[in-house]
Design a protein around this motif. Structure first.
Motif, mmCIF file in Angstrom:
data_model
loop_
_atom_site.group_PDB
_atom_site.id
_atom_site.type_symbol
_atom_site.label_atom_id
_atom_site.label_comp_id
_atom_site.label_asym_id
_atom_site.label_seq_id
_atom_site.Cartn_x
_atom_site.Cartn_y
_atom_site.Cartn_z
ATOM 1 N N UNK A 103 0.813 -1.217 0.000
ATOM 2 C CA UNK A 103 0.000 0.000 0.000
ATOM 3 C C UNK A 103 0.847 1.268 0.000
ATOM 4 N N UNK A 104 1.929 1.273 0.753
ATOM 5 C CA UNK A 104 2.706 2.499 0.927
ATOM 6 C C UNK A 104 4.043 2.481 0.208
ATOM 7 N N UNK A 105 4.295 1.468 -0.569
ATOM 8 C CA UNK A 105 5.547 1.355 -1.310
ATOM 9 C C UNK A 105 5.267 0.983 -2.754
ATOM 10 N N UNK A 106 6.125 1.473 -3.645
ATOM 11 C CA UNK A 106 6.016 1.066 -5.047
ATOM 12 C C UNK A 106 6.757 -0.246 -5.266
ATOM 13 N N UNK A 107 7.939 -0.356 -4.657
ATOM 14 C CA UNK A 107 8.766 -1.539 -4.857
ATOM 15 C C UNK A 107 9.042 -2.255 -3.533
ATOM 16 N N UNK A 108 9.107 -3.570 -3.602
ATOM 17 C CA UNK A 108 9.635 -4.392 -2.515
ATOM 18 C C UNK A 108 10.571 -5.417 -3.160
ATOM 19 N N UNK A 109 11.785 -5.503 -2.635
ATOM 20 C CA UNK A 109 12.780 -6.404 -3.218
ATOM 21 C C UNK A 109 12.534 -7.833 -2.737
ATOM 22 N N UNK A 110 11.610 -8.494 -3.419
ATOM 23 C CA UNK A 110 11.341 -9.887 -3.076
ATOM 24 C C UNK A 110 11.268 -10.712 -4.362
ATOM 25 N N UNK A 111 11.444 -12.009 -4.195
ATOM 26 C CA UNK A 111 11.643 -12.901 -5.332
ATOM 27 C C UNK A 111 10.507 -12.846 -6.349
ATOM 28 N N UNK A 112 9.260 -12.773 -5.870
ATOM 29 C CA UNK A 112 8.130 -12.804 -6.803
ATOM 30 C C UNK A 112 8.028 -11.543 -7.662
ATOM 31 N N UNK A 113 8.771 -10.499 -7.302
ATOM 32 C CA UNK A 113 8.775 -9.270 -8.111
ATOM 33 C C UNK A 113 9.954 -9.193 -9.075
#
Length: 263
Positions: free
Chosen positions: A139-149
């Motif tokens: 909700x509050x971030x555009x990116x999250x550095x995780x495998x599925x992304x």
């Protein structure tokens, strides 16, 4: 004299020579046109690359939320359990590409899709670099550095409105974004009550030379009518002195240097 001219022009060899000369002139003209197109590209596209914005930053991820580090025997390395802060440090580069309608084009076209492909990266830390699409759920971030992304290429589909979370761009222009991240560049351990996240790289003893990365990729604009335009973009990351400043940014508005050609 006239008789000699008639005699020369009536010979088969003369006609063959004239045909060859005409063909050579045509090939020369076509070659000049092709060379001009190769150098200058499309002069009046329906859509243009308006601006490139790059935001370089750093973040600390609690080691409890990351994959445990192991030694050569495959055993998990256990850090001091009493340490208040145990962070893995990432250096992120968020790349925003603005596509806008060319007001001088004179006709209405529709974007079918816009692709980022043929991505090539040069870095001394290549094994740590990952590319990410926006996270659809945060909700509050555009990116999250995780495998599925993680991505190797990215496609934004033309739609009525731009929605970067769902990889959609308005069919009349909008934003496409992706992230180039240098993950786990360092660790930071501390017993301090509070830490400054914008100073993590500095505290971990990282300098800007260790972060230097070159990324090169093709930007392809695909129209509903079937026409495709492609340019190649090369960027140097991160922007400025991200170690000292924490977060840095740059806007590239001189986009005429990126030459689009029809595919």
């Amino acid at each position: 004299m006239i008789e000699k001219i008639k005699m020369i022009t009536s010979k088969k060899a003369f006609h063959i020579a004239m045909v060859i000369t005409i063909i050579a002139i045509i090939i020369f003209i076509v070659g000049i046109i092709m060379l001009k197109y190769y150098v200058e590209g499309e002069k009046n596209m329906p859509f243009e690359l308006n601006k490139i914005t790059i935001i370089s930053s750093q973040e600390g991820i609690d080691q409890e939320n990351t994959i445990p580090e192991t030694n050569q025997e495959g055993q998990e390395i256990v850090e001091n359990q009493n340490t208040k802060w145990a962070l893995n440090i990432n250096q992120n580069n968020d790349i925003y590409l603005s596509i806008k309608q060319n007001e001088n084009y004179g006709k209405t076209e529709i974007i079918k899709s816009i692709n980022i492909e043929n991505i090539n990266i040069e870095s001394n830390q290549l094994e740590k670099i990952k590319l990410y699409k926006p996270d659809a759920e945060a909700e509050n971030q555009i990116f999250i550095n995780k495998e599925e992304n993680e991505i190797q290429k990215i496609e934004y589909i033309g739609d009525l409105e731009t929605n970067i979370k769902n990889l959609k761009i308005s069919n009349q222009g909008g934003l496409i974004v992706f992230r180039c991240a240098l993950n786990n560049i360092a660790k930071y351990m501390s017993d301090e009550e509070q830490i400054e996240y914008n100073q993590l790289l500095k505290k971990a003893g990282i300098d800007n030379n260790q972060l230097k990365t070159k990324i090169k990729f093709d930007l392809v604009i695909n129209l509903e009518g079937g026409t495709l335009y492609k340019t190649t973009i090369e960027l140097e990351l991160p922007i400025g002195n991200v170690v000292e400043e924490g977060t840095t940014s740059q806007e590239i508005t001189k986009t005429k240097d990126y030459i689009f050609k029809r595919m």
